[in-house]
Design an enzyme around this catalytic site. Structure first.
Site, PDB file in Angstrom:
ATOM      1  N   TRP A  13       1.041  -1.158   0.000  1.00  0.00           N
ATOM      2  CA  TRP A  13       0.000   0.000   0.000  1.00  0.00           C
ATOM      3  C   TRP A  13       0.931   1.035   0.000  1.00  0.00           C
ATOM      4  O   TRP A  13       1.492   1.265   1.103  1.00  0.00           O
ATOM      5  CB  TRP A  13      -0.836   0.031   1.196  1.00  0.00           C
ATOM      6  CG  TRP A  13      -1.927   1.008   1.553  1.00  0.00           C
ATOM      7  CD1 TRP A  13      -1.941   1.871   2.606  1.00  0.00           C
ATOM      8  CD2 TRP A  13      -3.208   1.176   0.956  1.00  0.00           C
ATOM      9  NE1 TRP A  13      -3.153   2.510   2.685  1.00  0.00           N
ATOM     10  CE2 TRP A  13      -3.951   2.121   1.690  1.00  0.00           C
ATOM     11  CE3 TRP A  13      -3.860   0.646  -0.185  1.00  0.00           C
ATOM     12  CZ2 TRP A  13      -5.257   2.501   1.375  1.00  0.00           C
ATOM     13  CZ3 TRP A  13      -5.154   1.046  -0.476  1.00  0.00           C
ATOM     14  CH2 TRP A  13      -5.835   1.963   0.306  1.00  0.00           C
ATOM     15  N   HIS A  38       1.457   4.760   1.995  1.00  0.00           N
ATOM     16  CA  HIS A  38       1.972   4.905   3.362  1.00  0.00           C
ATOM     17  C   HIS A  38       2.455   6.327   3.640  1.00  0.00           C
ATOM     18  O   HIS A  38       2.217   6.877   4.720  1.00  0.00           O
ATOM     19  CB  HIS A  38       3.099   3.900   3.617  1.00  0.00           C
ATOM     20  CG  HIS A  38       2.590   2.513   3.854  1.00  0.00           C
ATOM     21  ND1 HIS A  38       1.882   2.178   4.991  1.00  0.00           N
ATOM     22  CD2 HIS A  38       2.642   1.388   3.103  1.00  0.00           C
ATOM     23  CE1 HIS A  38       1.542   0.897   4.937  1.00  0.00           C
ATOM     24  NE2 HIS A  38       1.982   0.392   3.792  1.00  0.00           N
ATOM     25  N   ASP A  53       8.220  -2.309   5.484  1.00  0.00           N
ATOM     26  CA  ASP A  53       8.208  -3.176   4.304  1.00  0.00           C
ATOM     27  C   ASP A  53       9.619  -3.562   3.868  1.00  0.00           C
ATOM     28  O   ASP A  53       9.801  -4.563   3.174  1.00  0.00           O
ATOM     29  CB  ASP A  53       7.466  -2.493   3.146  1.00  0.00           C
ATOM     30  CG  ASP A  53       5.962  -2.656   3.265  1.00  0.00           C
ATOM     31  OD1 ASP A  53       5.507  -3.668   3.835  1.00  0.00           O
ATOM     32  OD2 ASP A  53       5.227  -1.774   2.793  1.00  0.00           O
ATOM     33  N   ARG A  90      11.016  -6.174   6.999  1.00  0.00           N
ATOM     34  CA  ARG A  90      10.533  -7.560   7.036  1.00  0.00           C
ATOM     35  C   ARG A  90      11.241  -8.439   6.014  1.00  0.00           C
ATOM     36  O   ARG A  90      11.150  -9.661   6.059  1.00  0.00           O
ATOM     37  CB  ARG A  90       9.018  -7.612   6.853  1.00  0.00           C
ATOM     38  CG  ARG A  90       8.543  -7.328   5.464  1.00  0.00           C
ATOM     39  CD  ARG A  90       7.034  -7.156   5.420  1.00  0.00           C
ATOM     40  NE  ARG A  90       6.638  -6.464   4.228  1.00  0.00           N
ATOM     41  CZ  ARG A  90       6.606  -7.029   3.022  1.00  0.00           C
ATOM     42  NH1 ARG A  90       6.889  -8.301   2.873  1.00  0.00           N
ATOM     43  NH2 ARG A  90       6.270  -6.318   1.970  1.00  0.00           N
ATOM     44  N   HIS A 100       1.689  -7.645   8.972  1.00  0.00           N
ATOM     45  CA  HIS A 100       1.187  -6.581   8.094  1.00  0.00           C
ATOM     46  C   HIS A 100      -0.273  -6.772   7.706  1.00  0.00           C
ATOM     47  O   HIS A 100      -0.809  -5.981   6.929  1.00  0.00           O
ATOM     48  CB  HIS A 100       2.040  -6.492   6.823  1.00  0.00           C
ATOM     49  CG  HIS A 100       3.425  -5.972   7.054  1.00  0.00           C
ATOM     50  ND1 HIS A 100       3.897  -4.801   6.517  1.00  0.00           N
ATOM     51  CD2 HIS A 100       4.438  -6.460   7.809  1.00  0.00           C
ATOM     52  CE1 HIS A 100       5.152  -4.596   6.900  1.00  0.00           C
ATOM     53  NE2 HIS A 100       5.507  -5.592   7.693  1.00  0.00           N
ATOM     54  N   HIS A 121       3.283   2.520  10.106  1.00  0.00           N
ATOM     55  CA  HIS A 121       3.064   1.683   8.916  1.00  0.00           C
ATOM     56  C   HIS A 121       1.775   0.859   9.030  1.00  0.00           C
ATOM     57  O   HIS A 121       0.973   0.800   8.088  1.00  0.00           O
ATOM     58  CB  HIS A 121       4.261   0.760   8.723  1.00  0.00           C
ATOM     59  CG  HIS A 121       4.167  -0.074   7.481  1.00  0.00           C
ATOM     60  ND1 HIS A 121       4.635   0.360   6.256  1.00  0.00           N
ATOM     61  CD2 HIS A 121       3.644  -1.313   7.262  1.00  0.00           C
ATOM     62  CE1 HIS A 121       4.413  -0.575   5.346  1.00  0.00           C
ATOM     63  NE2 HIS A 121       3.812  -1.602   5.923  1.00  0.00           N
ATOM     64  N   ASP A 135      -1.580   0.011   6.641  1.00  0.00           N
ATOM     65  CA  ASP A 135      -1.965  -1.305   6.119  1.00  0.00           C
ATOM     66  C   ASP A 135      -3.364  -1.737   6.567  1.00  0.00           C
ATOM     67  O   ASP A 135      -4.106  -2.347   5.792  1.00  0.00           O
ATOM     68  CB  ASP A 135      -0.960  -2.375   6.576  1.00  0.00           C
ATOM     69  CG  ASP A 135       0.273  -2.443   5.668  1.00  0.00           C
ATOM     70  OD1 ASP A 135       0.250  -1.879   4.560  1.00  0.00           O
ATOM     71  OD2 ASP A 135       1.260  -3.086   6.083  1.00  0.00           O
ATOM     72  N   HIS A 194      -5.729  -6.173   3.159  1.00  0.00           N
ATOM     73  CA  HIS A 194      -4.818  -6.520   4.264  1.00  0.00           C
ATOM     74  C   HIS A 194      -5.600  -7.045   5.463  1.00  0.00           C
ATOM     75  O   HIS A 194      -5.007  -7.415   6.479  1.00  0.00           O
ATOM     76  CB  HIS A 194      -3.972  -5.310   4.682  1.00  0.00           C
ATOM     77  CG  HIS A 194      -2.740  -5.124   3.848  1.00  0.00           C
ATOM     78  ND1 HIS A 194      -1.464  -5.295   4.333  1.00  0.00           N
ATOM     79  CD2 HIS A 194      -2.601  -4.804   2.546  1.00  0.00           C
ATOM     80  CE1 HIS A 194      -0.579  -5.072   3.357  1.00  0.00           C
ATOM     81  NE2 HIS A 194      -1.247  -4.760   2.272  1.00  0.00           N
ATOM     82  N   HIS A 244      -4.582  -7.902  -5.111  1.00  0.00           N
ATOM     83  CA  HIS A 244      -3.970  -7.246  -3.957  1.00  0.00           C
ATOM     84  C   HIS A 244      -3.085  -6.098  -4.419  1.00  0.00           C
ATOM     85  O   HIS A 244      -3.129  -4.996  -3.867  1.00  0.00           O
ATOM     86  CB  HIS A 244      -3.140  -8.261  -3.152  1.00  0.00           C
ATOM     87  CG  HIS A 244      -2.584  -7.697  -1.887  1.00  0.00           C
ATOM     88  ND1 HIS A 244      -3.153  -7.914  -0.652  1.00  0.00           N
ATOM     89  CD2 HIS A 244      -1.523  -6.896  -1.668  1.00  0.00           C
ATOM     90  CE1 HIS A 244      -2.455  -7.271   0.262  1.00  0.00           C
ATOM     91  NE2 HIS A 244      -1.459  -6.642  -0.323  1.00  0.00           N
ATOM     92  N   ASP A 287      -2.957  -2.042  -3.538  1.00  0.00           N
ATOM     93  CA  ASP A 287      -1.789  -1.453  -2.885  1.00  0.00           C
ATOM     94  C   ASP A 287      -1.212  -0.286  -3.687  1.00  0.00           C
ATOM     95  O   ASP A 287      -0.886   0.753  -3.122  1.00  0.00           O
ATOM     96  CB  ASP A 287      -0.671  -2.504  -2.754  1.00  0.00           C
ATOM     97  CG  ASP A 287      -0.706  -3.274  -1.443  1.00  0.00           C
ATOM     98  OD1 ASP A 287      -1.508  -2.928  -0.562  1.00  0.00           O
ATOM     99  OD2 ASP A 287       0.082  -4.233  -1.308  1.00  0.00           O
TER     100      ASP A 287
HETATM  101 ZN   LIG Z   1       2.958  -3.428   4.982  1.00  0.00          ZN
END
Ligand SMILES: [Zn+2]
Ligand SMILES: *[C@@H]1O[C@H](CO)[C@@H](O)[C@H](O)[C@H]1NC(C)=O
Ligand SMILES: *[C@@H]1O[C@H](CO)[C@@H](O)[C@H](O)[C@H]1NC(C)=O
Ligand SMILES: *[C@@H]1O[C@H](CO)[C@@H](O)[C@H](O)[C@H]1NC(C)=O
Ligand SMILES: *[C@@H]1O[C@H](CO)[C@@H](O)[C@H](O)[C@H]1NC(C)=O
Length: 345
Positions: free
Chosen positions: A21, A26, A65, A68, A80, A136, A140, A146, A169, A173
């Site tokens: 996203w 974000h 993002d 991770r 997330h 963040h 999400d 999400h 998805h 995003d």
């Molecule tokens: Zn995320």
């Protein structure tokens, strides 16, 4: 302004691909929050993040993002999202006990990192990470896919967007927000945030925004985050797949589908930024006497004045139906990233 925008657009092909996203979403959420936090919250966040620039929240909005994808941060991939085991388009709902598995989910993560962001007994680096995660995850949790298990949050529904093959998805995003805004640079996010902030103050959201803080309980992160997740999840049934997954699989979604999705994307980004501001006020002021004035119009969240409730370790529900166990197995087998190359969940 016009010149710098065209320069940015000329540079676009040279910039790295946006992700999740996406950076655009974000950063826009973060800039909206910057417009509404109280002065003391701004001071708290700038000090903790060691950044007194005019984009202090936006600068860290996509950190999670990247983190991770590192060995150290790999555990945070499952945080997330929450894979709601509902049944769209017939019924949409989020049930924390049912849907948050033992590795955790976005709701438990928001609750946990809210507490850690203000826990001065932790090393500063842990407090910083906690704040960056909250910034963040508030973004999400407002992306409908999400907060939905169906087809791994839409990651396995192949669709076409402007002739490019991707997945459902991913267009929520990134592709649809980027098409609307016409870019994904920090400056694009700042401009979009200014537009949406004006809509919140005097425009099309001026009336509705008064209710966007309903359900915030500044002593209970799980309860608050469940309200936001439930709100976004409802859009899965009425806008994301109103006629089921098969009606969009393989389809080109740049036309009527995009037109229906865009008002929801704008609304969700606006809500996320506004709620993030209020939640950061909760964090910065220790959960009492929250004064969310921002640009002068934000209502105060209800103040209970108590300590934030600790998050219990998550225990996996033992009451899942066979199809739910299978859906969870599929999600775990798929992993935490979405299917389109270079674009993450
Ligand atoms: Zn995320
Ligand atoms: C908050 O900061 C702004 C900009 O520095 C200033 O103009 C404003 O008066 C401050 N508001 C309060 C309530 O202190
Ligand atoms: C759609 O695709 C065409 C042809 O590849 C391209 O010229 C155009 O810029 C694309 N539009 C958007 C909004 O990406
Ligand atoms: C907000 O509510 C007021 C009073 O009910 C109404 O006059 C106004 O048109 C509404 N504004 C918007 C943007 O819906
Ligand atoms: C809270 O976050 C810390 C640090 O990431 C983690 O070690 C802990 O397991 C989390 N607790 C819960 C209940 O999620």
């Amino acid at each position: 302004m016009a010149v710098s925008k065209s320069v940015l657009l000329a540079l676009l092909p040279l910039l790295p691909q946006a992700s999740a996203w996406g950076a655009l979403g974000h950063e826009t959420v973060a800039f909206i929050a910057q417009n509404f936090v109280s002065n003391s919250t701004r001071a708290f966040a700038q000090a903790l993040l060691a950044d007194d620039s005019s984009s202090y929240l936006a600068n860290v909005a996509s950190w999670a993002d990247t983190y991770r994808l590192t060995t150290e941060g790999a555990f945070s991939g499952s945080l997330h999202y929450i894979d709601s085991l509902d049944n769209p388009p017939t019924s949409c709902n989020v049930d924390y006990e049912r849907d948050c598995p033992e590795e955790g989910c976005i709701i438990s993560a928001i609750a946990n990192y809210t507490i850690r962001a203000k826990d001065t007994s932790l090393p500063v680096i842990e407090q910083q990470k906690a704040l960056k995660w909250v910034i963040h995850f508030l973004g999400d949790i407002h992306q409908p896919l999400h907060v939905e298990n169906l087809e791994v949050g839409g990651n396995t529904i192949a669709v076409s967007f402007n002739g490019t093959t991707t997945n459902l998805h991913h267009i929520w995003d990134s592709n649809m927000p980027e098409k609307l805004v016409g870019g994904y640079a920090l400056a694009d996010a700042k401009a979009w945030a200014a537009t949406l902030s004006t809509e919140i103050i005097t425009g099309k959201y001026a009336n509705a925004s008064a209710s966007w803080l309903d359900g915030i309980d500044d002593t209970d992160g799980v309860k608050s985050a469940t309200v936001w997740a439930t709100d976004a999840n409802a859009r899965v049934c009425d806008v994301v797949v109103p006629e089921g997954a098969e009606s969009v699989r393989g389809a080109e979604l740049q036309g009527a589908y995009y037109d229906a999705a865009i008002p929801v994307i704008q609304l969700q980004i606006a809500k996320a930024g506004y709620r993030l501001a209020a939640w950061l006020d909760v964090i910065a002021t220790g959960g009492t006497k929250v004064q969310s004035r921002g640009m002068g119009i934000m209502r105060r969240p209800r103040v209970y004045g108590g300590e934030m409730k600790e998050v219990r370790a998550i225990t996996e529900s033992e009451n899942l139906e066979p199809w739910m166990l299978e859906a969870r197995r599929v999600r775990r087998a798929f992993g935490w990233n979405c299917g389109a190359e270079g674009h993450e969940h």
